[in-house]
Scaffold this motif. Structure first.
Motif, PDB file in Angstrom:
ATOM      1  N   LYS A  13       1.064  -1.233  -0.013  1.00 22.21           N
ATOM      2  CA  LYS A  13       0.042  -0.008   0.092  1.00 22.21           C
ATOM      3  C   LYS A  13       1.128   1.264  -0.051  1.00 22.21           C
ATOM      4  O   LYS A  13       2.029   1.278   0.666  1.00 22.21           O
ATOM      5  CB  LYS A  13      -0.894  -0.139   1.207  1.00 22.21           C
ATOM      6  N   PRO A  14       0.223   2.388  -0.307  1.00 20.53           N
ATOM      7  CA  PRO A  14      -0.669   2.530  -1.162  1.00 20.53           C
ATOM      8  C   PRO A  14      -1.020   1.902  -2.577  1.00 20.53           C
ATOM      9  O   PRO A  14       0.158   1.490  -2.982  1.00 20.53           O
ATOM     10  CB  PRO A  14      -0.822   4.003  -1.407  1.00 20.53           C
ATOM     11  N   PRO A  15      -1.994   2.020  -3.160  1.00 13.63           N
ATOM     12  CA  PRO A  15      -3.408   2.582  -2.792  1.00 13.63           C
ATOM     13  C   PRO A  15      -3.882   1.915  -1.546  1.00 13.63           C
ATOM     14  O   PRO A  15      -3.626   0.628  -1.594  1.00 13.63           O
ATOM     15  CB  PRO A  15      -4.311   2.357  -3.760  1.00 13.63           C
ATOM     16  N   TYR A  16      -4.483   2.518  -0.575  1.00 14.04           N
ATOM     17  CA  TYR A  16      -5.000   1.939   0.398  1.00 14.04           C
ATOM     18  C   TYR A  16      -6.233   1.069   0.406  1.00 14.04           C
ATOM     19  O   TYR A  16      -6.854   0.216   1.228  1.00 14.04           O
ATOM     20  CB  TYR A  16      -5.134   2.818   1.622  1.00 14.04           C
ATOM     21  N   PHE A  17      -7.020   1.492  -0.580  1.00 13.26           N
ATOM     22  CA  PHE A  17      -8.313   0.887  -0.907  1.00 13.26           C
ATOM     23  C   PHE A  17      -8.503   0.365  -2.200  1.00 13.26           C
ATOM     24  O   PHE A  17      -8.061   1.063  -3.174  1.00 13.26           O
ATOM     25  CB  PHE A  17      -9.543   1.942  -0.695  1.00 13.26           C
ATOM     26  N   PRO A  18      -8.749  -1.064  -2.158  1.00 13.92           N
ATOM     27  CA  PRO A  18      -9.081  -1.558  -3.613  1.00 13.92           C
ATOM     28  C   PRO A  18     -10.017  -0.836  -4.426  1.00 13.92           C
ATOM     29  O   PRO A  18      -9.838  -1.112  -5.709  1.00 13.92           O
ATOM     30  CB  PRO A  18      -9.250  -2.903  -3.531  1.00 13.92           C
ATOM     31  N   ALA A  19     -10.631   0.067  -3.681  1.00  9.84           N
ATOM     32  CA  ALA A  19     -11.862   0.960  -4.620  1.00  9.84           C
ATOM     33  C   ALA A  19     -10.864   1.458  -5.680  1.00  9.84           C
ATOM     34  O   ALA A  19     -11.359   1.794  -6.761  1.00  9.84           O
ATOM     35  CB  ALA A  19     -12.502   1.865  -3.886  1.00  9.84           C
ATOM     36  N   ALA A  20      -9.745   2.011  -5.864  1.00 11.42           N
ATOM     37  CA  ALA A  20      -8.936   2.608  -6.487  1.00 11.42           C
ATOM     38  C   ALA A  20      -8.323   1.745  -7.528  1.00 11.42           C
ATOM     39  O   ALA A  20      -8.480   1.598  -8.820  1.00 11.42           O
ATOM     40  CB  ALA A  20      -7.713   3.545  -5.915  1.00 11.42           C
ATOM     41  N   ILE A  21      -7.578   0.710  -7.109  1.00  8.09           N
ATOM     42  CA  ILE A  21      -7.077  -0.293  -7.993  1.00  8.09           C
ATOM     43  C   ILE A  21      -7.206  -1.657  -7.188  1.00  8.09           C
ATOM     44  O   ILE A  21      -6.640  -1.986  -6.033  1.00  8.09           O
ATOM     45  CB  ILE A  21      -5.416  -0.285  -8.213  1.00  8.09           C
ATOM     46  N   GLY A  22      -8.120  -2.572  -7.830  1.00 10.17           N
ATOM     47  CA  GLY A  22      -8.527  -3.630  -6.977  1.00 10.17           C
ATOM     48  C   GLY A  22      -8.272  -5.043  -8.047  1.00 10.17           C
ATOM     49  O   GLY A  22      -7.369  -5.101  -8.645  1.00 10.17           O
ATOM     50  N   LEU A  23      -9.387  -5.754  -7.903  1.00 13.07           N
ATOM     51  CA  LEU A  23      -9.401  -6.864  -8.858  1.00 13.07           C
ATOM     52  C   LEU A  23      -9.158  -6.535 -10.417  1.00 13.07           C
ATOM     53  O   LEU A  23      -9.831  -5.713 -10.878  1.00 13.07           O
ATOM     54  CB  LEU A  23     -10.768  -7.764  -8.871  1.00 13.07           C
ATOM     55  N   TYR A  24      -8.016  -7.562 -10.921  1.00 10.16           N
ATOM     56  CA  TYR A  24      -7.619  -7.213 -12.185  1.00 10.16           C
ATOM     57  C   TYR A  24      -7.346  -5.747 -12.603  1.00 10.16           C
ATOM     58  O   TYR A  24      -7.200  -5.127 -13.670  1.00 10.16           O
ATOM     59  CB  TYR A  24      -8.719  -7.513 -13.286  1.00 10.16           C
ATOM     60  N   GLY A  25      -6.823  -5.024 -11.400  1.00 12.30           N
ATOM     61  CA  GLY A  25      -6.317  -3.542 -11.634  1.00 12.30           C
ATOM     62  C   GLY A  25      -7.528  -2.764 -11.786  1.00 12.30           C
ATOM     63  O   GLY A  25      -7.575  -1.408 -11.952  1.00 12.30           O
ATOM     64  N   GLN A  26      -8.868  -3.231 -11.513  1.00 12.54           N
ATOM     65  CA  GLN A  26     -10.060  -2.408 -11.806  1.00 12.54           C
ATOM     66  C   GLN A  26     -10.384  -1.704 -10.411  1.00 12.54           C
ATOM     67  O   GLN A  26     -10.351  -2.468  -9.377  1.00 12.54           O
ATOM     68  CB  GLN A  26     -11.129  -3.124 -12.517  1.00 12.54           C
ATOM     69  N   PRO A  27     -11.401  -0.852 -10.263  1.00 15.48           N
ATOM     70  CA  PRO A  27     -12.120  -0.485  -8.965  1.00 15.48           C
ATOM     71  C   PRO A  27     -12.757  -1.488  -8.293  1.00 15.48           C
ATOM     72  O   PRO A  27     -13.428  -2.171  -9.028  1.00 15.48           O
ATOM     73  CB  PRO A  27     -12.975   0.770  -9.571  1.00 15.48           C
TER      74      PRO A  27
END
Lengths: 471, 219
Positions: free
Chosen positions: A206-220
């Motif tokens: 981290k960061p990003p701290y929240f996968p809302a920014a970059i999460g599964l498959y790099g998507q929100p």
């Protein structure tokens, strides 16, 4: 309905109280997991109401309700939903059903007893935030939960509640049931995403701290806990104001808490958030009814195995995040483990330290090496072959994982003041600090038990009945 | 190379893969499928999974070896995991483990010579108020006394003698499913109801039900 391979009565472990019931409202009904019964109980009405509003309106209602995440961190779900960067599509929902924090179980009951409520909650989230695929990640060791959710999803697809053009609208989302395979660290949301991508379940840097920014498959990606999402149908049906009318300003609604260990009536309770105290929960006649055989309370873990311990003098602290932090611990995942006066404190701490050392993914050196050393040193102390130097070494290893003062409770009998939560950490996730938390609590609050061990006082070292000294 | 999965399981494997936007996500579900078929995860199974999801066998091993539940050598028909974490420890898990080892004549981690039982000390099973607890092939038993344990073992033994139990195709048959079989139900997404996987590279803009960003701001 009997279940193959189990001999467990319906809803065993759950204790119904007199207070309001939001997420456990259907727990008395052994058929609530079947779609037709769930519909009779008003099921999917919350989703219908959501679909009658705009996604933005649904999001506003949830934000206004202030549902604090029930996975451990306690972050407001509506705010988390708002972290998806604009204009980046597709977005995903990952439901975290990988419950495995020591002492915690509530998500398993929610998945087994009311799977449609969870599915409905997940769909409300997908609709509000524009999440176009949902993955429901269930812990691998929960065969019954997997079965109940698979059945529920199959029914819900057939009835048009999930999939293409839900309830005849242009809202379309698949909910995919996915099982884990046994790894505690995967409960950490970025590790969960790695695992869902088919990789070793190691937390991301981290960061990003929240996968809302970059999460599964790099998507929100929104990752929400099972209990968090199970609240959504009730909120859509009753409104944010009704939700906020329960509990307190900073901690509205209810929350599920499992109380285990040395109490008269261990069980999973749905309590009023914010105002219920640990004393209400442990000693209340309508709740756990006090310590078994009316013994004295020695200490308790207030928020799952990762949490620093509390003493009897912290009993009047309510389930409110800021007060728990100020007192030196956290509410975590809603798990209270109660230890009476007969408890062998170093052995209890070793049990938890073993857990976190064993579950370290090995990515961060302070956790991988430190956890192992903590367990090794604690084992020799418990076995009666530790030395004075070992006690210092525990603190040194702990400082390498968490620099600075580690949070602990106040003990007025020895003039010890609380060190507030949280700690600083040299690791990406909480597994490393969690290996140290029980050691620090035990050593800070019960130093005499460790000193007696290293002095080899007569009668202090009791041979373990199990093969492994930790148990 | 010949298929390791049976034809029925190979169909199932493709059905599972097709649900995910990225094939590799199906790796853990396919490892479970292999373990369900064979009782453990064989090298051959990992090789075929690698082909199916488009990675190398080493990557499959890398994932497989991270997770406790995947067994890379045979275990007993019944895997008995006794919880040893704090809540259970406080309520007598140590005594139960000691008793179980004597009853089965093995130490934890081992399998009985008849191949029926593997015993293990496990971590928290999310049944902490019903301590001490255990799982047989990931199905809970609550508040287990040494006497309960003896009865359980005798029942499982006679179940195995009668040849009952391990049939995922027949969920009404009695008994505990053999090791490798987890959920007796599977999700099936009917083609006519499927929304379809949401590809991360599709770049199709917001989903159909989401208003354009401008419209949302005006509210």
């Amino acid at each position: 309905m009997t279940l193959r391979g189990t001999t467990i009565p319906h809803a065993a472990g759950f204790v119904a109280g007199d207070g309001p019931r939001i997420v456990t409202a259907h727990f008395d009904d052994p058929e609530a997991h079947v779609l037709s019964r769930y519909e009779e109980l008003g099921g999917y009405e919350g989703l219908r109401r959501a679909l009658d509003s705009s996604p933005g309106e649904v999001h506003s209602i949830i934000r206004e309700a202030t549902v604090l995440g029930r996975g451990g961190a306690g972050f407001p779900a509506g705010v988390k939903w708002g972290f998806c960067p604009e204009g980046v599509w597709p977005r995903y929902l990952v439901v975290n059903g990988d419950e495995s924090e020591p002492g915690t179980y509530k998500d398993r009951l929610l998945m087994e007893l009311d799977p449609h409520q969870l599915i409905e909650g997940a769909l409300i989230a997908c609709y509000a935030v524009g999440l176009s695929q949902c993955f429901l990640y269930v812990r691998g060791e929960m065969a019954l939960a997997q079965e109940r959710i698979a059945n529920a999803l199959n029914e819900a697809y057939a009835a048009g509640y999930v999939g293409r053009n839900i309830m005849g609208t242009d809202f379309s989302v698949d909910v995919v049931l996915h099982w884990g395979a046994g790894a505690y660290v995967v409960g950490e949301e970025t590790a969960l995403i790695e695992s869902l991508e088919g990789k070793r379940g190691m937390p991301r840097l981290k960061p990003p701290y929240f996968p809302a920014a970059i999460g599964l498959y790099g998507q929100p990606t929104i990752v929400n806990n099972v209990e968090t999402l199970s609240n959504m149908p009730w909120i859509m049906n009753n409104g944010a104001e009704a939700y906020r009318a329960i509990g307190t300003e900073s901690s509205p609604g209810t929350r599920m808490v499992a109380v285990s260990g040395h109490v008269k009536r261990p069980g999973v309770y749905e309590i009023v958030n914010g105002s219920t105290t640990f004393r209400d929960l442990i000693y209340g006649e309508d709740m756990c009814g006090g310590i078994r055989e009316d013994r004295e309370l020695k200490a308790f873990v207030p928020g799952g195995g990762s949490a620093p311990w509390f003493l009897p003098e912290q009993l009047d602290i309510p389930f409110e995040g800021r007060q728990a932090s100020a007192a030196g611990s956290m509410l975590g995942s809603g798990a209270v483990i109660v230890m009476d006066e007969t408890t062998d404190i170093p052995r209890a701490a070793l049990s938890l330290t073993h857990f976190y050392a064993h579950e370290s993914c090995g990515k961060c050196t302070p956790c991988r090496e430190g956890g192992t050393w903590l367990e090794r040193i604690m084992t020799r102390i418990v076995d009666g072959v530790g030395t004075e130097r070992d006690l210092e070494m525990l603190l040194e290893v702990g400082r390498n994982i968490c620099p600075g003062d580690f949070p602990h409770a106040a003990d007025s009998s020895r003039g010890l003041e609380a060190v507030p939560f949280p700690y600083r950490m040299n690791t990406i996730c909480f597994v490393g600090p969690s290996a140290y938390a029980p050691v620090n609590s035990a050593l800070t609050l019960f130093p005499e038990e460790f000193e007696a061990r290293v002095r080899r006082d007569e009668g202090v070292v009791v041979p373990s009945p199990g093969r492994e000294s930790r148990v | 190379m010949t298929d390791h999965f049976t034809p029925a399981n190979l169909d199932l494997a493709h059905e599972i893969i097709d649900r995910y936007p990225v094939k590799r996500s199906a790796m853990i579900p396919l490892l479970h499928l292999a373990q369900e078929q064979d009782g453990w995860v064989t090298e051959d199974a990992m090789r075929q999974i690698a082909e199916l999801v488009g990675v190398t066998p080493a990557e499959v091993l890398g994932t497989c070896s991270f997770y406790e539940m995947f067994k890379r050598r045979p275990v007993g028909r019944f895997l008995i995991n006794i919880c040893g974490t704090l809540s259970c420890q406080l309520m007598g898990a140590g005594e139960l483990i000691h008793h179980a080892e004597r009853k089965l004549g093995i130490t934890s981690g081992d399998t009985t010579p008849d191949g029926l039982f593997t015993l293990a000390v496990a971590e928290c099973q999310a049944a902490c108020t019903e301590a001490p607890c255990l799982q047989v092939n990931y199905r809970h038993r609550y508040r287990v006394t040494p006497e309960d344990f003896d009865i359980l073992v005798d029942e499982l033994r006679s179940e195995a003698d009668r040849g009952e139990g391990p049939d995922p195709g027949n969920p009404d048959a009695g008994g505990v499913p053999r090791h490798g079989v987890l959920s007796l139900s599977r999700q099936h997404i009917p083609a006519e109801r499927a929304a379809g996987p949401s590809s991360p590279t599709s770049d199709q803009g917001p989903p159909a039900w989401m208003p354009p960003p401008d419209a949302e701001e005006q509210k």
